[in-house]
Design an enzyme around this catalytic site. Sequence first.
Site, PDB file in Angstrom:
ATOM      1  N   HIS A   1      -6.060   2.173  -4.273  1.00 52.68           N
ATOM      2  CA  HIS A   1      -5.136   1.627  -3.267  1.00 52.68           C
ATOM      3  C   HIS A   1      -4.847   0.172  -3.603  1.00 52.68           C
ATOM      4  CE1 HIS A   1      -8.589  -0.161  -0.633  1.00 52.68           C
ATOM      5  NE2 HIS A   1      -9.016   0.029  -1.864  1.00 52.68           N
TER       6      HIS A   1
ATOM      7  N   CYS B   1       0.808  -1.223   0.000  1.00 52.46           N
ATOM      8  CA  CYS B   1       0.000   0.000   0.000  1.00 52.46           C
ATOM      9  C   CYS B   1       0.840   1.272   0.000  1.00 52.46           C
ATOM     10  CB  CYS B   1      -0.987  -0.004   1.165  1.00 52.46           C
ATOM     11  SG  CYS B   1      -0.273   0.199   2.813  1.00 52.46           S
TER      12      CYS B   1
ATOM     13  N   HIS C   1      -2.969   1.201   7.040  1.00 47.81           N
ATOM     14  CA  HIS C   1      -3.176   1.138   5.595  1.00 47.81           C
ATOM     15  C   HIS C   1      -3.299   2.555   5.038  1.00 47.81           C
ATOM     16  CE1 HIS C   1      -4.427  -0.391   1.746  1.00 47.81           C
ATOM     17  NE2 HIS C   1      -5.595   0.206   1.801  1.00 47.81           N
TER      18      HIS C   1
END
Length: 314
Positions: A286, A218, A274
């Site tokens: 993402h 990520c 995240h």
Amino acid sequence: MNKKLTSAAVQFIKLGIAACIMAGMSGCGTSDDTNRNEGPRLSSITGQDAKLLVADELVANHLPIYRDSGHIWVPLKGAAKALGLQLHEDGGGHYAMGQTNPNYNVQINHKEASAGDKVIRLPEPLRELDNEPYMTMESLSALLGTPLNWDETRQQIVMTPITAERQSSSDGSSDGATYRGLAAGYDATELIQYARSFEGTPYEFGTGDYERTRKFDCSTFTAHVFERYGINLPRTSLSQSQVGERVEKDELQAGDLMFFFTPGRYESNEVVGHVGIYAGDGNMIHTYGDPGVIFDRFDSYWQGRFLFGRRVAN
């Protein structure tokens, strides 16, 4: 007679010299081992099972620990699993640990580790015991930024839950090209289009540079996208969450970084795990698993895990 005795003595001496040479080659006798800092050996420590609790919650019932005269050694793999963290080993004794990206990094026989971009000096380095990575309770505490305590009566380790405050304080400003304030502006529409050009790129936790691996986690995805526009973000979501200016959900604009928590062994839901990019009109882009980089809706699922945004450019 004297000649025979002399020959026997010579032969005895030769045999003695040969024995000494062989002893040296096999590591017996005097050696340099006493001068090496190789940590505990299995012959000098005792193994047992212990419980691991986070606050009052039992998260591991049979954690294989080792004890020596001064330390309790905890298996890194077992601790990571109990805490709901991924653990990646690169084959060179380097381990990266986190949720969707490696917020914590540590290496066998090295006292220098990192949490986000902050260098952590461990009391004892990561060691291999029975071919598995182990850390002392004190070192694991330093790495995660939260206390660990040993309950001798109950034979259990009790960890204080990781909080957003502890996580933030364990991070630090980074050096070099990364920054904490706002950078010069960029065309958000162009940035989102560039980010979407990577849709379907495979996800891999703790992956290396995209140009070499052709994969993202990520935070390497967000860093790679912003680098094209002259904005050099830190490596991890933990460190990226300290960059720029904070924005709330109703203030999000296309190009803002978005930070989320993921369920785990934490005291609150405010721990960054995240990161993605807001794409405008209730959309985001993402990566966190299959199918890789994805153009997604910022729906009720993600809104329920949303922490805050960060605007990194004017």
